[in-house]
Design an enzyme around this catalytic site. Structure first.
Site, PDB file in Angstrom:
ATOM      1  N   ASN A   1       0.861  -1.190   0.000  1.00 45.91           N
ATOM      2  CA  ASN A   1       0.000   0.000   0.000  1.00 45.91           C
ATOM      3  C   ASN A   1       0.893   1.234   0.000  1.00 45.91           C
ATOM      4  O   ASN A   1       1.554   1.524   0.998  1.00 45.91           O
ATOM      5  CB  ASN A   1      -0.896  -0.040   1.257  1.00 45.91           C
ATOM      6  CG  ASN A   1      -1.759   1.199   1.401  1.00 45.91           C
ATOM      7  OD1 ASN A   1      -1.847   2.022   0.486  1.00 45.91           O
ATOM      8  ND2 ASN A   1      -2.400   1.329   2.551  1.00 45.91           N
TER       9      ASN A   1
ATOM     10  N   LYS B   1      -0.072   4.276  -0.040  1.00 44.66           N
ATOM     11  CA  LYS B   1      -0.757   5.435   0.561  1.00 44.66           C
ATOM     12  C   LYS B   1      -0.565   6.618  -0.394  1.00 44.66           C
ATOM     13  O   LYS B   1      -0.572   6.405  -1.606  1.00 44.66           O
ATOM     14  CB  LYS B   1      -0.259   5.682   1.978  1.00 44.66           C
ATOM     15  CG  LYS B   1      -0.295   4.373   2.805  1.00 44.66           C
ATOM     16  CD  LYS B   1      -0.106   4.528   4.264  1.00 44.66           C
ATOM     17  CE  LYS B   1      -0.249   3.175   4.951  1.00 44.66           C
ATOM     18  NZ  LYS B   1      -0.135   3.213   6.380  1.00 44.66           N
TER      19      LYS B   1
ATOM     20  N   HIS C   1      -9.762   1.902   5.497  1.00 43.42           N
ATOM     21  CA  HIS C   1      -8.470   2.006   6.190  1.00 43.42           C
ATOM     22  C   HIS C   1      -8.591   3.011   7.336  1.00 43.42           C
ATOM     23  O   HIS C   1      -9.296   4.021   7.213  1.00 43.42           O
ATOM     24  CB  HIS C   1      -7.388   2.440   5.195  1.00 43.42           C
ATOM     25  CG  HIS C   1      -6.015   2.270   5.748  1.00 43.42           C
ATOM     26  ND1 HIS C   1      -5.484   3.130   6.682  1.00 43.42           N
ATOM     27  CD2 HIS C   1      -5.073   1.319   5.533  1.00 43.42           C
ATOM     28  CE1 HIS C   1      -4.275   2.719   7.014  1.00 43.42           C
ATOM     29  NE2 HIS C   1      -3.996   1.621   6.328  1.00 43.42           N
TER      30      HIS C   1
ATOM     31  N   GLU D   1      -6.137  -4.354  11.299  1.00 44.71           N
ATOM     32  CA  GLU D   1      -5.136  -3.288  11.294  1.00 44.71           C
ATOM     33  C   GLU D   1      -5.212  -2.506  12.599  1.00 44.71           C
ATOM     34  O   GLU D   1      -5.911  -1.484  12.679  1.00 44.71           O
ATOM     35  CB  GLU D   1      -5.403  -2.340  10.120  1.00 44.71           C
ATOM     36  CG  GLU D   1      -5.137  -2.977   8.774  1.00 44.71           C
ATOM     37  CD  GLU D   1      -4.213  -2.104   7.930  1.00 44.71           C
ATOM     38  OE1 GLU D   1      -3.309  -2.651   7.315  1.00 44.71           O
ATOM     39  OE2 GLU D   1      -4.394  -0.882   7.938  1.00 44.71           O
TER      40      GLU D   1
ATOM     41  N   GLY E   1       2.377   2.063  10.852  1.00 47.14           N
ATOM     42  CA  GLY E   1       3.454   3.033  10.621  1.00 47.14           C
ATOM     43  C   GLY E   1       4.306   3.321  11.836  1.00 47.14           C
ATOM     44  O   GLY E   1       5.047   4.304  11.850  1.00 47.14           O
TER      45      GLY E   1
ATOM     46  N   SER F   1       3.053  -2.468  10.447  1.00 46.44           N
ATOM     47  CA  SER F   1       4.495  -2.628  10.645  1.00 46.44           C
ATOM     48  C   SER F   1       5.000  -4.021  10.272  1.00 46.44           C
ATOM     49  O   SER F   1       5.857  -4.582  10.960  1.00 46.44           O
ATOM     50  CB  SER F   1       4.879  -2.266  12.085  1.00 46.44           C
ATOM     51  OG  SER F   1       4.576  -0.903  12.333  1.00 46.44           O
TER      52      SER F   1
ATOM     53  N   GLY G   1       2.626  -1.332   4.410  1.00 45.93           N
ATOM     54  CA  GLY G   1       2.767   0.079   4.053  1.00 45.93           C
ATOM     55  C   GLY G   1       4.239   0.459   3.938  1.00 45.93           C
ATOM     56  O   GLY G   1       4.901   0.175   2.937  1.00 45.93           O
TER      57      GLY G   1
HETATM   58  P1  PGA Z   1       2.554   0.084   7.817  1.00 48.74           P
HETATM   59  O1  PGA Z   1       1.126   0.370   7.190  1.00 48.74           O
HETATM   60  O2  PGA Z   1       3.065  -1.191   7.187  1.00 48.74           O
HETATM   61  O3  PGA Z   1       3.381   1.275   7.461  1.00 48.74           O
HETATM   62  O4  PGA Z   1       2.371  -0.081   9.275  1.00 48.74           O
HETATM   63  C1  PGA Z   1       0.212  -0.680   7.050  1.00 48.74           C
HETATM   64  C2  PGA Z   1      -1.100  -0.171   6.559  1.00 48.74           C
HETATM   65  O5  PGA Z   1      -1.468   0.957   6.901  1.00 48.74           O
HETATM   66  O6  PGA Z   1      -1.789  -0.881   5.827  1.00 48.74           O
END
Ligand code: PGA
Length: 230
Positions: free
Chosen positions: A8, A10, A98, A155, A161, A192, A211
């Protein structure tokens, strides 16, 4: 059912940067060794059309995913991207609900339920993101037939993140809640995920949504290699 490894972006990356990422991924992943996995990518909307063409040209089984779609059908909804707008682009999955959409765009469980219906009506599989505070509320807004067609992504807000991924025991507990309410459905984890922890999740999850760690094509390719070697 195949397990999903979805990147993703974003709202990161320009169109050129996104294309560079795609070129790099196409070169780096061993596409003939995916086995029981599907690899997907969710770029920002301006890259969706170009990714669609480039994926076709490269002849790789990369599954085009969107980060969102409109809760409304095609029509007078200025600024929205309807499922109909995506119809010719071979979009297989759409992330819906999300937590960043809920947090920054005031998206409600009602709107997410409408998005799920729009996606399914247009042959796009919704990846429904949920966290515990609104898990039951979200699920109650969908009928049984609809629930069985979705993929669910647990999630936890604290893990997105932050580098603070949630333990597998907790993830299993939430998956159990989801399957109790929705039946035998696919459940993924996001928050993460890296090439270092992906193996643990894949013991119990039908995939991961990635992400930050996926923003470098080489890193995401490493994660794909780790997962598919399991
Ligand atoms: P992240 O994001 O891997 O940066 O934690 C995951 C997501 O928001 O789907």
């Amino acid at each position: 059912m195949k397990k999903l490894l979805i990147s993703n972006f974003k709202s990161n990356k320009s169109v050129d940067e996104s294309n560079e990422w795609l070129d790099e991924l196409v070169k780096t992943v061993d596409w003939n060794s995916l086995g029981n996995f599907e690899v997907g990518v969710a770029p920002a909307f301006p890259s969706v059309e170009e990714f669609s063409h480039r994926i076709m040209e490269a002849q790789v089984p990369l599954k085009l995913t969107t980060q969102d779609l409109s809760a409304y059908p095609a029509g007078s909804y200025t600024g929205a991207v309807s499922a109909r707008n995506l119809a010719d682009l071979h979009v297989k999955y759409a992330i819906v609900g999300h937590s960043e959409r809920r947090r920054y765009f005031e998206e409600t469980s009602e709107l997410v339920a409408m998005k799920v219906v729009q996606a399914l009506d247009n042959h796009i599989i919704p990846l429904v993101c949920i966290d515990e505070p609104y898990l039951e509320e979200q699920i109650k807004l969908l009928d049984t037939a609809t629930l069985s067609k979705c993929v669910y992504v647990y999630e936890p807000l604290s893990a997105i993140g932050t580098g603070d991924n949630v333990g597998v025991g907790k993830v299993a507990e939430v998956f159990e809640k989801i399957t109790k309410l929705c039946g035998d459905v696919r459940c993924m984890y996001g928050g993460s995920v890296t090439d270092q922890n992906v193996s643990e999740y894949l013991l119990i999850a039908h995939g991961v949504l990635v992400g930050s760690f996926s923003l470098k094509a080489n890193d995401f390719a490493k994660l794909v290699a780790t997962a598919t070697a399991l």
